[in-house]
Design an enzyme around this catalytic site. Structure first.
Site, mmCIF file in Angstrom:
data_model
loop_
_atom_site.group_PDB
_atom_site.id
_atom_site.type_symbol
_atom_site.label_atom_id
_atom_site.label_comp_id
_atom_site.label_asym_id
_atom_site.label_seq_id
_atom_site.Cartn_x
_atom_site.Cartn_y
_atom_site.Cartn_z
ATOM 1 N N SER A 51 0.824 -1.215 0.000
ATOM 2 C CA SER A 51 0.000 0.000 0.000
ATOM 3 C C SER A 51 0.852 1.256 0.000
ATOM 4 C CB SER A 51 -0.935 0.007 1.210
ATOM 5 O OG SER A 51 -0.204 -0.067 2.420
ATOM 6 N N TYR A 74 11.427 2.636 0.207
ATOM 7 C CA TYR A 74 10.692 1.365 0.199
ATOM 8 C C TYR A 74 9.556 1.409 -0.810
ATOM 9 C CZ TYR A 74 7.754 -2.517 1.743
ATOM 10 O OH TYR A 74 6.989 -3.658 1.781
#
Length: 239
Positions: A51, A74
């Site tokens: 997400s 990330y």
């Protein structure tokens, strides 16, 4: 042969501290596995996205085709994974499916270390009468997803005969959200009901760089393409 690729060097904060190591594991490592699947004629390649790829886009709920700019290394690596997988699908005809996981939790999740997830850290601190530390004001929201729901999605992706899902990325979540303040209140409520009182108090620290403010998934695409139907809610998963 079906390849299920869920490995990664996790943690937004760790990626900020060491972006090169995160890149090496999550992009180069991912590409190695993806290409090995291609060379060995894998029938299907199912991989874990995140997400975090929604970045700074403010809309809720999060829908797969609307993302913003990544706000951590990330997130960049996970977005790059999606791009590589889609390219391999279009170039080589690989049957790839990306699953964007939202805050996965479940039994035996490791509460130790600086990069542990919120739920196991909060529960462990509560049981040990330690401070429950929230980074920010606690009103940030998350769509916590029990691991059994994730397993359901993986099994559906591995067995589906719907070719429309190949090359796609799909949200895997429960489809609801809760603030961290409310999460801690829920943990306290369950603990009290089970006779496990605690003297733990909530403390607040500065927000962490790279953390998304609100995370709440639309699961319509997963329902439509995979027949996904999550069974375990946050509260049921905490019991």
């Amino acid at each position: 042969m079906i390849v299920l690729h869920n490995a990664a060097l996790g943690s937004v904060s760790r990626s900020i501290e060491d972006p090169l190591k995160t890149n090496e594991n999550n992009i180069t490592g991912f590409l190695n596995v993806l290409n090995a699947a291609r060379v060995n004629n894998a029938n299907r390649f199912i991989y874990a996205s995140s997400s975090s790829t929604y970045g700074d886009h403010p809309d809720l709920p999060k829908k797969e085709d609307v993302i913003g700019n990544p706000i951590s290394p990330y997130a960049v690596t996970k977005l790059c994974n999606e791009l590589y997988a889609n390219t391999f699908h279009r170039t080589y005809g690989m049957a790839v499916i990306g699953l964007r996981y939202f805050n996965v939790f479940g039994k035996n999740q490791n509460p130790e270390g600086a990069y542990a997830a919120a739920i196991p850290k909060f529960i462990t601190a509560y049981l040990n009468n330690e401070e429950l530390t929230i980074f920010g004001d606690g009103e940030q929201t998350r769509d916590f997803t029990h691991v059994e729901n994730v397993i359901q999605a993986i099994e559906l992706a591995a067995s589906t005969e719907n070719e429309k899902v190949f090359g796609e990325v799909i949200n895997v979540a429960f489809g609801s959200r809760i603030s961290l303040n409310s999460l801690i209140n829920t943990i306290k409520e369950i603990g009290s009901q089970q006779g496990k009182s605690s003297s733990s108090k909530v403390t607040y620290a500065s927000p962490r760089i790279g953390d998304i403010r609100d995370s709440f998934a639309s699961i319509e695409k997963a329902e439509k393409l995979l027949g996904y139907s999550p069974k375990i809610s946050l509260k049921e998963g905490l019991l």
